[in-house]
Design an enzyme around this catalytic site. Sequence first.
Site, PDB file in Angstrom:
ATOM      1  N   ARG A  71       0.976  -1.406  -0.227  1.00 55.35           N
ATOM      2  CA  ARG A  71       0.064  -0.167   0.386  1.00 55.35           C
ATOM      3  C   ARG A  71       0.607   1.454  -0.072  1.00 55.35           C
ATOM      4  O   ARG A  71       0.640   1.794  -0.886  1.00 55.35           O
ATOM      5  CB  ARG A  71      -1.141   0.263   0.959  1.00 55.35           C
ATOM      6  CG  ARG A  71      -1.882   0.938   1.088  1.00 55.35           C
ATOM      7  CD  ARG A  71      -3.534   0.829   2.025  1.00 55.35           C
ATOM      8  NE  ARG A  71      -2.493   1.026   4.054  1.00 55.35           N
ATOM      9  CZ  ARG A  71      -3.091   0.990   4.925  1.00 55.35           C
ATOM     10  NH1 ARG A  71      -4.535   0.327   4.193  1.00 55.35           N
ATOM     11  NH2 ARG A  71      -2.592   0.997   5.457  1.00 55.35           N
ATOM     12  N   LYS A 171      -2.624   7.092   1.071  1.00 57.40           N
ATOM     13  CA  LYS A 171      -2.354   7.760   2.483  1.00 57.40           C
ATOM     14  C   LYS A 171      -1.398   8.685   2.908  1.00 57.40           C
ATOM     15  O   LYS A 171      -0.611   7.861   2.822  1.00 57.40           O
ATOM     16  CB  LYS A 171      -1.874   6.379   3.392  1.00 57.40           C
ATOM     17  CG  LYS A 171      -2.500   6.250   5.590  1.00 57.40           C
ATOM     18  CD  LYS A 171      -2.465   4.390   5.650  1.00 57.40           C
ATOM     19  CE  LYS A 171      -2.597   4.646   6.991  1.00 57.40           C
ATOM     20  NZ  LYS A 171      -3.517   4.924   7.954  1.00 57.40           N
ATOM     21  N   GLU A 204     -16.075   6.225   6.069  1.00 55.65           N
ATOM     22  CA  GLU A 204     -15.720   5.400   7.202  1.00 55.65           C
ATOM     23  C   GLU A 204     -15.687   6.536   8.284  1.00 55.65           C
ATOM     24  O   GLU A 204     -15.351   7.474   7.921  1.00 55.65           O
ATOM     25  CB  GLU A 204     -14.123   5.109   6.852  1.00 55.65           C
ATOM     26  CG  GLU A 204     -13.333   6.116   6.045  1.00 55.65           C
ATOM     27  CD  GLU A 204     -11.768   6.014   5.556  1.00 55.65           C
ATOM     28  OE1 GLU A 204     -11.399   4.795   5.413  1.00 55.65           O
ATOM     29  OE2 GLU A 204     -11.793   6.254   4.648  1.00 55.65           O
TER      30      GLU A 204
HETATM   31  N1  PXG Z   1      -9.131   4.955   7.138  1.00 54.76           N
HETATM   32  C1  PXG Z   1      -8.553   5.563   7.060  1.00 54.76           C
HETATM   33  C2  PXG Z   1      -8.610   7.193   7.018  1.00 54.76           C
HETATM   34  C3  PXG Z   1      -7.391   4.894   8.108  1.00 54.76           C
HETATM   35  O1  PXG Z   1      -6.682   6.180   8.339  1.00 54.76           O
HETATM   36  C4  PXG Z   1      -7.751   3.223   8.152  1.00 54.76           C
HETATM   37  C5  PXG Z   1      -9.127   3.212   7.624  1.00 54.76           C
HETATM   38  C6  PXG Z   1      -7.719   1.329   8.660  1.00 54.76           C
HETATM   39  O2  PXG Z   1      -6.906   1.028   7.985  1.00 54.76           O
HETATM   40  P1  PXG Z   1      -5.496  -0.463   8.386  1.00 54.76           P
HETATM   41  O3  PXG Z   1      -4.928  -0.668   7.082  1.00 54.76           O
HETATM   42  O4  PXG Z   1      -4.519   0.337   9.790  1.00 54.76           O
HETATM   43  O5  PXG Z   1      -6.591  -1.556   8.742  1.00 54.76           O
HETATM   44  C7  PXG Z   1      -7.456   4.145   8.353  1.00 54.76           C
HETATM   45  C8  PXG Z   1      -5.612   3.686   9.171  1.00 54.76           C
HETATM   46  C9  PXG Z   1      -3.196   7.127  13.448  1.00 54.76           C
HETATM   47  C10 PXG Z   1      -3.752   5.748  12.424  1.00 54.76           C
HETATM   48  O6  PXG Z   1      -1.863   6.822  14.549  1.00 54.76           O
HETATM   49  C11 PXG Z   1      -3.950   5.806  11.921  1.00 54.76           C
HETATM   50  C12 PXG Z   1      -4.425   4.923  10.696  1.00 54.76           C
HETATM   51  C13 PXG Z   1      -3.355   3.670  11.510  1.00 54.76           C
HETATM   52  C14 PXG Z   1      -2.744   3.635  12.541  1.00 54.76           C
HETATM   53  C15 PXG Z   1      -2.784   4.726  12.972  1.00 54.76           C
HETATM   54  O7  PXG Z   1      -4.411   7.555  13.765  1.00 54.76           O
HETATM   55  N2  PXG Z   1      -5.075   4.594  10.031  1.00 54.76           N
END
Ligand code: PXG
Length: 308
Positions: A71, A171, A204
């Site tokens: 990713r 991301k 989301e």
């Molecule tokens: N939606 C968004 C907008 C994200 O930023 C997810 C879904 C979940 O994706 P994953 O691949 O992690 O299952 C994310 C992930 C933080 C932090 O520092 C944010 C995420 C992941 C890890 C830490 O707040 N976001």
Amino acid sequence: MSVMIPEPLSARKNAMAPREDLKIWIDGELLPPSEAKISVFDHGLLYGDGIFEGIRVYNGRIFKEREHLRRFGESAKAIRLELPLPLEGIGEAMHETLRANNITGDAYIRLLCTRGVGKLGISIYKAACPSLIVIADKIELYPPDVYQRGLKCITSSSIRVPPHALSPRIKSLNYLNNVLAKAEANDAGADEAILLNHLGQISECTGDNLFLVKNNRLATPPTSAGILDGITRAVVMELARRRNLPVDEKALIQFDLYVADEIFATGTAAEVVPVTSVDRRVVGDGKPGPITRQLMQDFVAYRNAEGG
Ligand code: PXG
């Protein structure tokens, strides 16, 4: 004459300071936080021009390393960012960071790449040398009691960036939309915000994907609704299949959440977390539901057994 920063501000800054014994991997060096710095001319800071990943480490193993690297590579490609190392080299940098910090248990990795130092001006050609950074630390997204009581959510007045603008599948270092939505939720006494997309459909949460359960079927918005293609989301879909629970990827609206039997959110930092209220409507009986609790357990078993 220099301008002094007033006392409360500098005290607050100190209170937020990271542990000085951390070792940060930055452009091939391992440095303490006070030395691991990027320039004020970095386009990551000036324009939010860069990408990141948030990755969990369980029992010293990087969870879903390949998926996160893939990713990261796709985010880089989408924004025309030339990563300073091939993906295998970036994986090695993460392992080196874990070793340097003596991490053999659980941790959280923040991997990021900024466009790098450049001249002022919106142009990828004005910054020639991207910076790669690996931080290995801890993260707590929600207070621990949320896993028993469930999240209280509101739908936010911030609309998710439409997929035909900046794709939410990238991301990127542009998280202001999410930051402000989360602040709006917290200011309203809620734990988390749910963002609608430009069509008024559910997308989301600010850092998590969203699932609902209705009549023993799971439903979650498709990536075309403008969501991050979550890695935890994919794991939970697989765990649901193993339990013969059908999963529909389909457009959802607020009404679907209001009448759901159960709701939960998934993400690297949150893992699997129940949602027990949305816009002041109680979800089910107000307690985390049986399917949510089952999948929370299955997730713990999966990450302990399969690690990556
Ligand atoms: N939606 C968004 C907008 C994200 O930023 C997810 C879904 C979940 O994706 P994953 O691949 O992690 O299952 C994310 C992930 C933080 C932090 O520092 C944010 C995420 C992941 C890890 C830490 O707040 N976001």
